[in-house]
Design a protein around this motif. Sequence first.
Motif, PDB file in Angstrom:
ATOM      1  N   ASN A 415       8.676  63.817  60.469  1.00  0.00           N
ATOM      2  CA  ASN A 415       9.081  63.815  61.875  1.00  0.00           C
ATOM      3  C   ASN A 415      10.591  63.626  61.969  1.00  0.00           C
ATOM      4  N   ARG A 416      11.327  64.733  61.829  1.00  0.00           N
ATOM      5  CA  ARG A 416      12.775  64.635  61.723  1.00  0.00           C
ATOM      6  C   ARG A 416      13.425  64.192  63.028  1.00  0.00           C
ATOM      7  N   ARG A 417      12.833  64.591  64.143  1.00  0.00           N
ATOM      8  CA  ARG A 417      13.365  64.219  65.455  1.00  0.00           C
ATOM      9  C   ARG A 417      13.391  62.696  65.645  1.00  0.00           C
ATOM     10  N   LYS A 418      12.519  62.008  64.925  1.00  0.00           N
ATOM     11  CA  LYS A 418      12.342  60.566  65.152  1.00  0.00           C
ATOM     12  C   LYS A 418      13.439  59.699  64.525  1.00  0.00           C
ATOM     13  N   TYR A 419      14.253  60.280  63.605  1.00  0.00           N
ATOM     14  CA  TYR A 419      15.187  59.411  62.876  1.00  0.00           C
ATOM     15  C   TYR A 419      16.651  59.792  63.028  1.00  0.00           C
ATOM     16  N   ILE A 420      17.498  58.761  63.112  1.00  0.00           N
ATOM     17  CA  ILE A 420      18.936  58.963  63.016  1.00  0.00           C
ATOM     18  C   ILE A 420      19.453  58.013  61.943  1.00  0.00           C
ATOM     19  N   ALA A 421      20.663  58.289  61.497  1.00  0.00           N
ATOM     20  CA  ALA A 421      21.251  57.382  60.510  1.00  0.00           C
ATOM     21  C   ALA A 421      22.718  57.180  60.843  1.00  0.00           C
ATOM     22  N   GLN A 422      23.216  56.009  60.504  1.00  0.00           N
ATOM     23  CA  GLN A 422      24.626  55.698  60.748  1.00  0.00           C
ATOM     24  C   GLN A 422      25.191  55.044  59.510  1.00  0.00           C
ATOM     25  N   PRO A 423      26.542  55.181  59.336  1.00  0.00           N
ATOM     26  CA  PRO A 423      27.131  54.426  58.230  1.00  0.00           C
ATOM     27  C   PRO A 423      26.872  52.943  58.476  1.00  0.00           C
ATOM     28  N   ILE A 424      26.785  52.160  57.409  1.00  0.00           N
ATOM     29  CA  ILE A 424      26.559  50.728  57.584  1.00  0.00           C
ATOM     30  C   ILE A 424      27.813  50.124  58.186  1.00  0.00           C
ATOM     31  N   MET A 425      27.706  49.639  59.401  1.00  0.00           N
ATOM     32  CA  MET A 425      28.883  49.089  60.063  1.00  0.00           C
ATOM     33  C   MET A 425      29.050  47.645  59.589  1.00  0.00           C
ATOM     34  N   SER A 426      30.301  47.258  59.461  1.00  0.00           N
ATOM     35  CA  SER A 426      30.560  45.896  59.010  1.00  0.00           C
ATOM     36  C   SER A 426      30.650  44.988  60.219  1.00  0.00           C
ATOM     37  N   LEU A 427      29.532  44.484  60.665  1.00  0.00           N
ATOM     38  CA  LEU A 427      29.541  43.548  61.786  1.00  0.00           C
ATOM     39  C   LEU A 427      30.430  42.366  61.444  1.00  0.00           C
ATOM     40  N   SER A 428      31.255  41.959  62.394  1.00  0.00           N
ATOM     41  CA  SER A 428      32.171  40.860  62.117  1.00  0.00           C
ATOM     42  C   SER A 428      31.405  39.575  61.832  1.00  0.00           C
ATOM     43  N   LEU A 429      32.117  38.660  61.157  1.00  0.00           N
ATOM     44  CA  LEU A 429      31.536  37.358  60.846  1.00  0.00           C
ATOM     45  C   LEU A 429      32.060  36.318  61.827  1.00  0.00           C
ATOM     46  N   HIS A 430      31.253  35.328  62.102  1.00  0.00           N
ATOM     47  CA  HIS A 430      31.706  34.226  62.956  1.00  0.00           C
ATOM     48  C   HIS A 430      31.187  32.938  62.354  1.00  0.00           C
ATOM     49  N   SER A 431      32.054  31.918  62.233  1.00  0.00           N
ATOM     50  CA  SER A 431      31.540  30.685  61.638  1.00  0.00           C
ATOM     51  C   SER A 431      30.456  30.099  62.534  1.00  0.00           C
ATOM     52  N   THR A 432      29.426  29.628  61.871  1.00  0.00           N
ATOM     53  CA  THR A 432      28.197  29.203  62.528  1.00  0.00           C
ATOM     54  C   THR A 432      27.702  27.974  61.798  1.00  0.00           C
ATOM     55  N   PHE A 433      27.239  26.974  62.549  1.00  0.00           N
ATOM     56  CA  PHE A 433      26.763  25.758  61.899  1.00  0.00           C
ATOM     57  C   PHE A 433      25.407  26.013  61.264  1.00  0.00           C
ATOM     58  N   ILE A 434      25.321  25.823  59.950  1.00  0.00           N
ATOM     59  CA  ILE A 434      24.072  26.079  59.255  1.00  0.00           C
ATOM     60  C   ILE A 434      23.408  24.737  58.951  1.00  0.00           C
ATOM     61  N   GLU A 435      22.285  24.525  59.613  1.00  0.00           N
ATOM     62  CA  GLU A 435      21.623  23.216  59.545  1.00  0.00           C
ATOM     63  C   GLU A 435      21.284  22.787  58.118  1.00  0.00           C
ATOM     64  N   ASP A 436      20.704  23.720  57.366  1.00  0.00           N
ATOM     65  CA  ASP A 436      20.239  23.349  56.030  1.00  0.00           C
ATOM     66  C   ASP A 436      21.403  22.991  55.104  1.00  0.00           C
ATOM     67  N   GLU A 437      22.580  23.570  55.380  1.00  0.00           N
ATOM     68  CA  GLU A 437      23.735  23.326  54.509  1.00  0.00           C
ATOM     69  C   GLU A 437      24.608  22.205  55.045  1.00  0.00           C
ATOM     70  N   ASN A 438      24.413  21.858  56.312  1.00  0.00           N
ATOM     71  CA  ASN A 438      25.235  20.843  56.944  1.00  0.00           C
ATOM     72  C   ASN A 438      26.717  21.209  57.014  1.00  0.00           C
ATOM     73  N   LYS A 439      27.001  22.472  57.134  1.00  0.00           N
ATOM     74  CA  LYS A 439      28.405  22.888  57.263  1.00  0.00           C
ATOM     75  C   LYS A 439      28.474  24.256  57.922  1.00  0.00           C
ATOM     76  N   PHE A 440      29.692  24.706  58.174  1.00  0.00           N
ATOM     77  CA  PHE A 440      29.876  26.014  58.786  1.00  0.00           C
ATOM     78  C   PHE A 440      29.947  27.117  57.741  1.00  0.00           C
ATOM     79  N   GLU A 441      29.305  28.209  58.060  1.00  0.00           N
ATOM     80  CA  GLU A 441      29.416  29.390  57.202  1.00  0.00           C
ATOM     81  C   GLU A 441      29.552  30.614  58.098  1.00  0.00           C
ATOM     82  N   GLY A 442      30.065  31.712  57.511  1.00  0.00           N
ATOM     83  CA  GLY A 442      30.215  32.938  58.293  1.00  0.00           C
ATOM     84  C   GLY A 442      28.885  33.651  58.423  1.00  0.00           C
ATOM     85  N   ARG A 443      28.577  34.114  59.645  1.00  0.00           N
ATOM     86  CA  ARG A 443      27.366  34.900  59.862  1.00  0.00           C
ATOM     87  C   ARG A 443      27.712  36.107  60.727  1.00  0.00           C
TER      88      ARG A 443
END
Lengths: 493, 315
Positions: A415-443
């Motif tokens: 079903n070719r009509r059903k699919y599109i593809a895009q280059p993998i975009m590099s979504l930006s990172l934002h520091s985020t508090f990670i509970e299990d690590e108890n510190k900030f990491e980029g997500r």
Amino acid sequence: MSDVRNYEMYKGVFQGYNLNPAYLDEVFSPAGEVLPHYSLVLDQFQHFTAEDFKELNELAKVSFFNQGVTFAVYSDKARGVERIFPFDLFPRIISAQDWNHLERGVIQRNMAINLFIQDIYHKKQILRDGIVPPELIFSSSHYTKAMLGFSPIGNIYNHISGTDLIKHSDGEYYVLEDNVRCPSGVSYVLSNREAMKKTLFNLFRKHNILSVQDYPQQLLAMMQSVAPETDNEPTCVVLTPGVYNSAYYEHAFLALNMGIPLVEGRDLFVDRNYVYMKTIYGPQKVDVIYRRIDDPFIDPLAFNPNSVLGIPGVLGAYREGNVTLLNAPGTGAADDKAVYSYVPDIIKYYLAEEPILNNVHTYRCELESDYNYVLEHMEELVVKPVDESGGYGILVGSCSTREQREELKKAIKANRRKYIAQPIMSLSLHSTFIEDENKFEGRHIDLRTYTLLGKDKQFVLKGGLSRVALTKGSLVVNSSQGGGSKDTWVLSK
Amino acid sequence: MLSRIGNSLFWMGRYIERAEHVARYTKVHYVSSLDAPLAQNKEIALESILDMVGVQAAYYQKHAQLTDDDILYYITLDDSNPFSIAANINGIRENARGTRDSISIELWEIVNRFYHNVNNYNAAKLQHKGIFNFSREVEEFCTLAKGYVSNTLIRNEVWMLISLGIHLERAIQISKIILNKLYDVAKIDPSQQGGTLYSYQWTMLLKSAESFDMFQRHYKNNATRRNILDFLIFNPSFPKALTYNLNYLQNNIQAIGFQEEKTKGSLTFKIGKLATQLQFLTIEEVEENAIEFMNKTLEKLFNLARLLEEKYLIF
């Protein structure tokens, strides 16, 4: 230089914070300097220890849980388990300059999409002129014959649009997706802001942040602008599938904040092409329905005869102009991910303007050359089914196994009509508090903006929903796939 | 207001009141049964708990014997009992959830918080905390919820329908409690410590209706059958008394102003007749046939509730 602050100055929660040179970091420059619009927040954060953050995090969670801002997780227990939508305390900040650009861009884009929908249900000029291939529209399962030749009040179709944006490693914003079939999530924007004001009130004193609280009033004003003519003030309602719907909280939230009734299909009935709701004092006429029920379920007489959610005959009342539905039925033919790739052309065609926002380059499997490219380069691409929402069915080539790719290739061939593809975009990172690590990491994060189109009026919610992929390395931010969210600040200058 | 919303508000009120009465009745009867004058009387107290909720038959289908822990778990938390206290709390919350756009945030949050509190209970926690504490938590929650109903809502249909549910259910629950105790008293064998057992049962009646103290203030310790029934059925200024609640319902139904003809079958007519009947009856006229009288009254209350739902709250 003494006034340049480096993340290494912020001990404790930022200790060992990793900058990943492959992605743009929203908070830090590649050299690790704090970007100017984040400096006040970082100064404040350095007074907190990991323990403090944990405590603040818990406070925010309890606030969400008690408010009932939860979604149900189905289990074998008689009463379902309820979870909160994970919320991160580090706000995402957008500078006034960036916002100005984004706001103009999403208005332009959504107005062009509106003209496009009007065209495909009337003269179909854009198809005749060969800008968009007719098969693409006519083969869409969302293309609705009942809308042919009908003009809704104010000629508005996509009253509420959710435009998903990302910031790429080149520093530019790109549109990832258009959602013009009743996009959800806006209640989180308002609830997140409330939670932030309760937990980190000090930060608000130091910034000039544009308010998000006027959204319900803007939404109601938009609804009233497209109401049929009535002698009295028009009766507007929010239509929900019911308390068991996963977005029920949002439906109730919006109705409550607009001060209008929240109705279910069984509360409404149609008599002689007018819609009424059953009240304790008898029937009352309804003029505008903000429906949070998908097209196929809205009218069992016109669409899915098995639907128990909808209102028999509502489409007839709609076509008579006696009631306004928003968004209009059939808008889904325009937020199809294959149509997405034509939006820059659509903007140029109707508005004779250059698109303000970038589109991600899209390969359409139905085109021979694109099809071959996708099959050969699947590892470097993101492949998406055109008609699914909620992040289902997406394959990120770089994180996929050989078997997954082979399986998908078969599906595409079928079903070719059903699919599109895009280059993998590099979504930006934002520091985020990670509970299990108890510190900030980029997500990785994205941004869903909300645009309202009414009769002669446009409005964009200042900010929107910043979604975070909480799993390390993941690029999928949807809440149904383990995503969380952040309060999003637009600075006024 | 949507009829469906009206229905939910009405039932939210009913479930709040019902949860409170079942909790209190269970607590009073269980705690009293611990030092009941005779073993046989302990059994009456335990069975009385099941009868109050109308689940005696269902209980025996599941359990062969009357044992304290089984009864308490069945009445409070058991998922297989659709009339458990937890099921009532769930009913309050489901109805509040469906009417969030009508009620106040304060009311919703207390309901939601308490629902999760009860959801966190299991058999072990119930045993650890004890039925006294569990029931007191439920009673206090219900009182808080009603406090928010009275203090945070506009006096419009929303408030009126919740109040209608609360007071109709209270009239029903008080009638059921009186009736239940009349039956319990009838089971007493007068040859065995008759006097002690009678006063023991009447005390439980007053405590189950949260009326013990007020009765004593009013009647100065003169706890006779007649005085107790008079107080709980006919006192127009005591909020637990039947008459008080019927007068309240009459005013409330008039205030809502349902669009109806004032004919014989109308809601206004029926509540008017019921309330007025009690205003002009005296204890002397009913005490001989108290069981029959209470049965009839209860039936009329059920009919009233049915009429209200069928005519105005159906969707």
